[in-house]
Design an enzyme around this catalytic site. Structure first.
Site, short mmCIF file in Angstrom:
data_model
loop_
_atom_site.label_atom_id
_atom_site.label_comp_id
_atom_site.label_asym_id
_atom_site.label_seq_id
_atom_site.Cartn_x
_atom_site.Cartn_y
_atom_site.Cartn_z
NE ARG A 1 11.04 8.62 -42.45
CZ ARG A 1 11.51 7.83 -43.39
NH1 ARG A 1 11.72 8.30 -44.61
NH2 ARG A 1 11.78 6.57 -43.16
CB CYS B 1 15.26 9.90 -34.75
SG CYS B 1 14.44 8.30 -34.93
N GLY C 1 15.34 11.12 -20.56
CA GLY C 1 14.18 11.44 -21.39
C GLY C 1 13.09 10.40 -21.20
#
Length: 546
Positions: free
Chosen positions: A145, A143, A284
């Site tokens: 890179r 999230c 999630g």
């Protein structure tokens, strides 16, 4: 300069290089300047590499073949390889390069366009290694890179090819990529990955999830053609560094993760009076979602709704947190659940937004306890909440880039702890570079053995010829064994002095000196041999792909 050699049965009678226009590059030219400001990290490279380097016109090559049509595939592959850069390859060893975008250099809008799902990493490695100048590759996409690690035969051409590949796969123009991407080479690339694994380059300094993600790169890469010795060795060493930093320093003591920072941000934005009764929804139940749930519980939340594709993971979390009411809902009820929530955390691997403006517009208003304003805390990349949702007055949207506000509060204390980690990384970087340097002797070992074998075979043939045709198989075998035994005993000493594990810098220095001495004494032309190996490997790979 003329070279005559054979690749897969194709005779390269003449390889003519225009030496006057050959580029001369070496690792000493790979100088970088790191400038930090406004949370942006800019890397400036001097002299050799340009991000979108123009088409090179130097070093034209003429290749003549015997005209055999069966060699067309191999010749085509060689032409594609642009062997005009042959001199470049023999003057510098292959380079480890990292080309990427991170939370420090690029906004989430850019990073999500380049994000590569884990399931697609093997495909990406294969595509990268099919590029003319790329030998090995790995992908690290999280999230915060998206980084491409490669071993390139040519720095300039390797960077150009990878950048163009990134542009093609993401539909982001090269010029736009170059505004946000960073480039690091060899020792700088090694140190960067070690810092990443140790949690020093994370938005949340010292966070532990990145180490698990580096481990996943190795796990996914095992058995993938292109995740080769240099790259796998680099990532495995990075795992060792990450573990050692966390064991020997207290940088991770009390460290916050992206998930905990997301929860902290939510509570910073909520009215204080609503902290215990705000309705929480987590979408999630993967690793990130599970951590969000745990941090919500740590903040005093005793009830929440969790939306997930299946109930299995939610049930496991419920078993672990027995004193908390966790209500499972399927994805089909996501919008209904969102209408009944005040704070919505999203952390799914969906490649398209789960919430758009039209979805949120018709939702019932949030409760008066939170001022009637619904909060979306989106820690997914690509984002699960479209940027258009923030246009609604009754909705506040935050993504991973907004977590900097939380991180700033404890950054100063963590920077002091990071000093110890940097000392460990410097030590481990030297060990990895020593190991990589020791690999330089491998081509010399192979070439010396081949040289000795050619002499042995030729002399054996002469000997057997003098003995006549009526000698027995047993005698032939005995003479052959004798010649092999003599060669092996003669080679034993030189081979011992060419082998080094890289753990002792003095021994390594001596080993490299021995290598150069043997190259001179036996005219092994190791550099040309390495080039032959590389081009042959590319030819064979392209033939397999056809």
């Amino acid at each position: 300069m003329a070279v005559s050699t054979t690749f897969s049965g194709t005779k390269l009678d003449t390889l003519l290089l225009n030496s006057s226009s050959l580029s001369r590059s070496s690792s000493s030219n790979s100088t970088h300047l790191s400038v930090f400001g406004k949370n942006r990290k800019t890397l400036i490279h001097r002299g050799v590499i340009r991000c979108n380097g123009s088409n090179s016109t130097s070093s034209d090559v003429i290749i003549k073949t015997d005209g055999d049509s069966s060699n067309a595939i191999a010749l085509s592959a060689l032409e594609q390889l642009k062997t005009s850069a042959a001199d470049r390859y023999t003057k510098e060893r292959s380079s480890i390069i990292v080309i990427g975008l991170s939370v420090h250099t690029a906004p989430v809008e850019m990073r999500e366009k380049l994000a590569i799902p884990e399931a697609e990493w093997p495909r990406a490695i294969a595509e990268l290694c099919s590029l003319n100048h790329i030998e090995e590759a790995a992908v690290l996409s999280t999230c915060n890179r998206m980084e491409i690690y490669v071993v390139a035969m040519s720095q300039h051409r390797g960077v150009k090819e990878v950048t163009e590949w990134m542009s093609k796969t993401s539909s982001v123009p090269v010029s736009e990529l170059c505004e946000h991407q960073f480039l690091l080479y060899n020792k700088d690339a090694t140190q960067h990955l070690f810092e990443v694994s140790a949690g020093l380059d994370s938005l949340v300094l010292g966070e532990g999830q990145i180490l698990a993600q580096v481990k996943q790169v190795v796990k996914v890469g095992q058995g993938v053609n292109g995740f080769g010795r240099n790259i796998s060795g680099l990532f495995k060493h990075a795992i060792t560094v990450g573990k050692r930093v966390r064991t020997e320093t207290n940088i991770a003591a009390g460290a916050v993760s992206v998930s905990s920072a997301a929860v902290e941000l939510a509570f910073m934005k909520l009215p204080e009076a609503s902290h215990h009764n705000a309705r929480m929804l987590v979408i999630g139940a993967g690793k990130m979602g599970k951590l969000v749930i745990k941090h919500l519980v740590a903040k005093g939340c005793t009830k929440m709704v969790v939306v997930n594709r299946t109930e299995e993971r939610v049930s496991a979390i419920r078993e672990e947190l027995k004193d908390v009411e966790i209500i499972y809902k399927p994805l089909s009820e996501m919008l209904t659940c969102a209408g009944e929530a005040d704070v919505i955390f999203t952390s799914t691997a969906s490649e398209s937004p789960l919430f758009l403006k039209d979805h949120v517009t018709d939702l019932p208003p949030a409760s008066p306890d939170v001022g009637g304003c619904r909060f979306f805390i989106d820690i997914s990349v690509p984002r699960n909440v479209g940027s258009c949702v923030s246009d609604l007055e009754s909705t506040k949207v935050y993504n991973v880039d907004d977590l900097k506000e939380v991180v700033a509060a404890n950054k100063e204390d963590r920077l002091r702890k990071a000093m110890e980690a940097h000392a460990i990384i410097a030590e481990e970087s030297k060990q990895f570079e020593a190991w990589r340097d020791s690999l330089e002797t491998v081509p010399t070992i192979k070439k010396l053995r081949a040289y000795a074998e050619r002499i042995r075979a030729a002399e054996l043939e002469k000997c057997l010829g003098k003995m006549g045709d009526d000698i027995s198989k047993k005698t032939r075998r005995a003479v052959d064994d004798l010649s092999r035994g003599i060669v092996n005993k003669l080679l034993h000493g030189p081979m011992q002095h060419l082998r080094c594990d890289g753990s002792d810098s003095r021994t390594l220095s001596e080993t490299l000196e021995n290598m150069h001495a043997l190259n001179r004494m036996f005219s092994l032309e190791t550099e040309i041999f390495v080039l032959e190996q590389k081009i042959r490997a590319k030819v064979e790979q392209n033939q397999k792909d056809i």
